[in-house]
Design a protein around this motif. Structure first.
Motif, short mmCIF file in Angstrom:
data_model
loop_
_atom_site.label_atom_id
_atom_site.label_comp_id
_atom_site.label_asym_id
_atom_site.label_seq_id
_atom_site.Cartn_x
_atom_site.Cartn_y
_atom_site.Cartn_z
N PHE A 55 0.85 -1.19 0.00
CA PHE A 55 0.00 0.00 0.00
C PHE A 55 0.88 1.23 0.00
O PHE A 55 1.91 1.26 0.69
CB PHE A 55 -0.90 -0.01 1.24
CG PHE A 55 -1.74 -1.24 1.33
CD1 PHE A 55 -2.89 -1.37 0.56
CD2 PHE A 55 -1.37 -2.28 2.15
CE1 PHE A 55 -3.65 -2.52 0.63
CE2 PHE A 55 -2.13 -3.44 2.24
CZ PHE A 55 -3.27 -3.56 1.47
N TYR A 56 0.48 2.26 -0.77
CA TYR A 56 1.33 3.43 -0.81
C TYR A 56 0.60 4.72 -0.52
O TYR A 56 -0.61 4.83 -0.67
CB TYR A 56 2.12 3.50 -2.12
CG TYR A 56 1.38 3.77 -3.40
CD1 TYR A 56 1.26 5.06 -3.91
CD2 TYR A 56 0.88 2.72 -4.17
CE1 TYR A 56 0.64 5.30 -5.12
CE2 TYR A 56 0.27 2.95 -5.39
CZ TYR A 56 0.15 4.26 -5.86
OH TYR A 56 -0.46 4.48 -7.06
N HIS A 57 1.42 5.67 -0.06
CA HIS A 57 0.98 7.02 0.30
C HIS A 57 1.74 7.99 -0.58
O HIS A 57 2.97 7.95 -0.63
CB HIS A 57 1.27 7.31 1.77
CG HIS A 57 1.05 8.75 2.13
ND1 HIS A 57 -0.21 9.27 2.32
CD2 HIS A 57 1.93 9.77 2.31
CE1 HIS A 57 -0.09 10.55 2.61
NE2 HIS A 57 1.19 10.89 2.60
N PHE A 58 1.02 8.87 -1.28
CA PHE A 58 1.64 9.92 -2.08
C PHE A 58 1.94 11.09 -1.16
O PHE A 58 1.04 11.74 -0.65
CB PHE A 58 0.70 10.36 -3.22
CG PHE A 58 1.34 11.26 -4.23
CD1 PHE A 58 1.76 10.75 -5.44
CD2 PHE A 58 1.51 12.61 -3.98
CE1 PHE A 58 2.35 11.58 -6.39
CE2 PHE A 58 2.09 13.45 -4.91
CZ PHE A 58 2.51 12.93 -6.13
N GLY A 59 3.23 11.32 -0.89
CA GLY A 59 3.64 12.34 0.06
C GLY A 59 3.54 13.75 -0.49
O GLY A 59 3.84 14.00 -1.66
N LEU A 77 -3.39 -4.04 8.61
CA LEU A 77 -2.35 -4.82 7.95
C LEU A 77 -2.46 -6.30 8.30
O LEU A 77 -2.88 -6.65 9.39
CB LEU A 77 -0.97 -4.32 8.38
CG LEU A 77 -0.59 -2.92 7.93
CD1 LEU A 77 0.70 -2.49 8.61
CD2 LEU A 77 -0.45 -2.87 6.42
N VAL A 78 -2.06 -7.11 7.36
CA VAL A 78 -1.85 -8.52 7.63
C VAL A 78 -0.36 -8.79 7.42
O VAL A 78 0.32 -8.05 6.71
CB VAL A 78 -2.71 -9.45 6.73
CG1 VAL A 78 -4.19 -9.20 6.95
CG2 VAL A 78 -2.35 -9.32 5.28
N LYS A 79 0.15 -9.82 8.07
CA LYS A 79 1.56 -10.15 7.96
C LYS A 79 1.91 -10.33 6.48
O LYS A 79 1.22 -11.02 5.75
CB LYS A 79 1.87 -11.41 8.75
CG LYS A 79 3.36 -11.67 8.88
CD LYS A 79 3.63 -12.70 9.96
CE LYS A 79 5.10 -12.97 10.15
NZ LYS A 79 5.85 -11.92 10.76
N GLY A 80 2.97 -9.67 6.07
CA GLY A 80 3.41 -9.75 4.69
C GLY A 80 3.01 -8.58 3.82
O GLY A 80 3.47 -8.47 2.69
N ASP A 81 2.18 -7.67 4.34
CA ASP A 81 1.87 -6.45 3.59
C ASP A 81 3.09 -5.54 3.60
O ASP A 81 3.93 -5.61 4.51
CB ASP A 81 0.70 -5.69 4.23
CG ASP A 81 -0.65 -6.33 3.96
OD1 ASP A 81 -0.75 -7.19 3.07
OD2 ASP A 81 -1.61 -5.96 4.67
N MET A 82 3.19 -4.68 2.60
CA MET A 82 4.27 -3.71 2.51
C MET A 82 3.67 -2.30 2.52
O MET A 82 2.55 -2.11 2.06
CB MET A 82 5.07 -3.89 1.22
CG MET A 82 5.77 -5.23 1.10
SD MET A 82 6.52 -5.47 -0.54
CE MET A 82 5.08 -5.82 -1.55
N LEU A 83 4.43 -1.33 3.02
CA LEU A 83 4.02 0.07 3.03
C LEU A 83 5.06 0.88 2.26
O LEU A 83 6.26 0.63 2.37
CB LEU A 83 3.89 0.59 4.46
CG LEU A 83 2.88 -0.16 5.33
CD1 LEU A 83 2.89 0.38 6.75
CD2 LEU A 83 1.48 -0.07 4.72
N VAL A 84 4.58 1.89 1.51
CA VAL A 84 5.47 2.62 0.62
C VAL A 84 5.17 4.11 0.67
O VAL A 84 4.01 4.52 0.68
CB VAL A 84 5.28 2.14 -0.86
CG1 VAL A 84 6.24 2.87 -1.79
CG2 VAL A 84 5.43 0.64 -0.97
N LEU A 85 6.24 4.91 0.64
CA LEU A 85 6.11 6.35 0.42
C LEU A 85 6.36 6.60 -1.06
O LEU A 85 7.43 6.25 -1.59
CB LEU A 85 7.12 7.14 1.25
CG LEU A 85 7.15 8.65 0.95
CD1 LEU A 85 5.80 9.30 1.31
CD2 LEU A 85 8.29 9.34 1.66
#
Length: 184
Positions: A55-59, A77-85
């Motif tokens: 999942f990403y956030h546009f900064g 979140l579930v284990k294994g999700d990724m977070l992105v800027l």
């Protein structure tokens, strides 16, 4: 590299095709006021296909902690999700970029936190080379999996036709899934 994925936002349908995909990145938020109205359904499409999901956030400039909190407040979140800027706004400084990533890493220690940017930002704006747990680089150079940078990268967005398409620097979906299961 055989791992293929896409990234989607409100511009794509909720029921995008998952055929031949191993992962997806979904835009959730931008700044502190915008939320992609389709993201929940887009996530369900990914979950139904058993894709590794990010999942990403546009900064936007200023208030990076508030932006990170806004972003994280939307996700279970579930284990294994990724977070992105997603770093595309020239008003977002290197210090702001780095602080967002470090703050999210501290708040979500079991989750991989990455930086997305294009090669112009990486070569001409970035001064710290800090990408958290991995760099997701965009470069439409006609060479999938060869983004034209020396820095270690995890994902390469190589085209936006007909949809933003990416390759991951992993041998299999299982290898990607294993990497995303981060231990603090």
């Amino acid at each position: 590299m055989v791992i293929k994925g896409v990234d989607v936002s409100s511009y794509q349908p909720s029921d995008y095709s998952t055929k031949g995909l191993d992962f997806v990145f979904i835009k959730i938020t931008e700044g502190t006021s915008y939320t992609n109205p389709k993201w929940v359904d887009q996530r369900q499409t990914a979950r139904d296909a058993e894709l590794v999901t990010g999942f990403y956030h546009f900064g936007r400039a200023g208030g990076m902690k508030a932006q990170a909190d806004y972003f994280m407040s939307k996700i279970n979140l579930v284990k294994g999700d990724m977070l992105v800027l997603d770093w595309e706004d020239t008003e977002v400084t290197n210090a702001e970029k780095d602080s967002w990533i470090k703050y999210v890493q501290k708040e979500r220690p079991h989750t991989r936190v990455l930086l997305y940017c294009n090669t112009n930002f990486w070569f001409n704006h970035d001064t710290t080379s800090f990408a958290g747990d991995g760099l997701w680089i965009a470069h439409y150079n006609g060479k999938p999996g060869k983004p034209g940078i020396e820095h270690s990268w995890r994902f390469h967005q190589y085209t936006n036709d007909p949809i933003d398409t990416n390759l991951a620097n992993f041998d299999s979906r299982a290898d990607l899934r294993k990497w995303t299961h981060k231990e603090p």
